[in-house]
Scaffold this active site. Sequence first.
Site, PDB file in Angstrom:
ATOM      1  N   LYS A   1       0.827  -1.226   0.000  1.00  0.00           N
ATOM      2  CA  LYS A   1       0.000   0.000   0.000  1.00  0.00           C
ATOM      3  C   LYS A   1       0.855   1.268   0.000  1.00  0.00           C
ATOM      4  CE  LYS A   1      -2.350  -1.179   3.690  1.00  0.00           C
ATOM      5  NZ  LYS A   1      -1.987  -2.611   3.840  1.00  0.00           N
ATOM      6  N   THR A   2       1.834   1.314   0.900  1.00  0.00           N
ATOM      7  CA  THR A   2       2.616   2.541   1.030  1.00  0.00           C
ATOM      8  C   THR A   2       3.406   2.833  -0.234  1.00  0.00           C
ATOM      9  OG1 THR A   2       2.773   2.343   3.437  1.00  0.00           O
ATOM     10  CG2 THR A   2       4.463   3.666   2.337  1.00  0.00           C
TER      11      THR A   2
ATOM     12  N   GLU B   1      -3.816   5.697   1.771  1.00  0.00           N
ATOM     13  CA  GLU B   1      -3.870   4.246   1.909  1.00  0.00           C
ATOM     14  C   GLU B   1      -5.196   3.843   2.555  1.00  0.00           C
ATOM     15  OE1 GLU B   1      -0.452   2.483   3.815  1.00  0.00           O
ATOM     16  OE2 GLU B   1       0.824   4.125   3.101  1.00  0.00           O
TER      17      GLU B   1
END
Length: 464
Positions: free
Chosen positions: A123-124, A167
Amino acid sequence: MNNPFIFAPGNITVHMVGIGGISMSGLAEILMHRGIKVTGSDLHESDMTNKLKNMGAVIFPSHDASNISGQNLVVYSAAVPQNNPELVEARNKGIPVMERAELLGVIMDHFQQCIAVSGTHGKTTTTSMISQVMLEGGLDPTIHVGGMLDTIGGNTRIGSSSWFIAEACEYKDSFLKFRPSLAVVLNIDADHLDYFRDIDHIRSSFESFLSNVRNPGTIILNFDDPQTRLLSKSLTRSFVSYGLNASDADWTSEDISFENGCASLSVCHKKTSWGRIKLSVPGTHNISNALACIAACHSMGIARTSIIKGLEGYKGTHRRLEDKGMKNGIRVMDDYAHHPTEIQASLSAARALAAGHLICVFQPHTYTRTYELLDDFSRAFALADTVVVTDIYAAREKDNGLINARTITEGINKNTGNAVYVSSFDEIVRFLDENAQTGDLVITMGAGDVYRVGELYLSFAGSP
């Protein structure tokens, strides 16, 4: 929403329990930019809390009922227990209480176009990639990312447009508070089993997340991931797919080569050549992340030249295969991987960068995850020559006595015979000093504070 006043500047004050967290600190910054007064509490002073203090936030060094003194809203993260004295005091005083994800959802609702990047892994990095391309494309977004991104000088950027990107974490169904206009699902894997029953429960949660995507809106799915592909069969609306190994996906890649661990690839859109990209971050998993980024940014209408330039200029996010330095010809890196799938992907990338031996210093993260995924962890370190396992980082949990670092060390040794348990960081530094050789790569790995080992090792003067 129930709390529309939170964006009304003036005599409104929001208190944030655990304000120093990576997400909470960014949300505090967004609120303050909107003219909201912010107070908060955190047990640990950090660069983030100091930055917020300098911006005008009042931050208390403890969680205490006396910190609640007339604020209009109290926000807490999923890791904060319900018996926290500040939450108890707020409820006693009739002050509204809101979980962090709900606040993020309220913030999202104030933007016309908002992107939410979900998935068990990646995600990051993918959020950061998309953010960099959006900046290159001139969209001037507000950005809220779960890591420190040098391009924006931290974890949050305040834009002046109608675009917002963040996110979307599935833990405790947090992302069900969001109503994005564009949602990305990178993968669906077994994790957070202290909350979810099994993989079917997790996939069902992602399905609910996608049901909240605005209409019209856009859904991006990874067709390499079996659970995400299975999820796609239940959707009643159109979506865009991508995949490294999925020939039926809308976005695919071919002619992949590597130099210094970083990939060059030709990108195809619906079986037609779209362009060629040279990534600046290592690992095959980052090809997949890049395809997700391309699919999302193309759907936003960003020009091909801006997508390519933005992606090629992305140098990584802190704690994601981050170079920490060199010592006596030994390269030191750090990575946030804390799930078996992530560990294997990061070790694969690191293996390609290591001229000599690959030494992994691993700090398991939470007792529940370590216990539930013990067999997978035990098989995850085959690509490392040596694995140094240190004590479990408890995070939000208490030691239940069911699992410890010695158990996971034994499990690794039953599979690959390359693990050693070392308790303290100082002892690990001495182990590295005695065993690492020129050409070796040392990578610290985990979501806790294991990155400190690399920093201590780089500054270690050696045995007298």
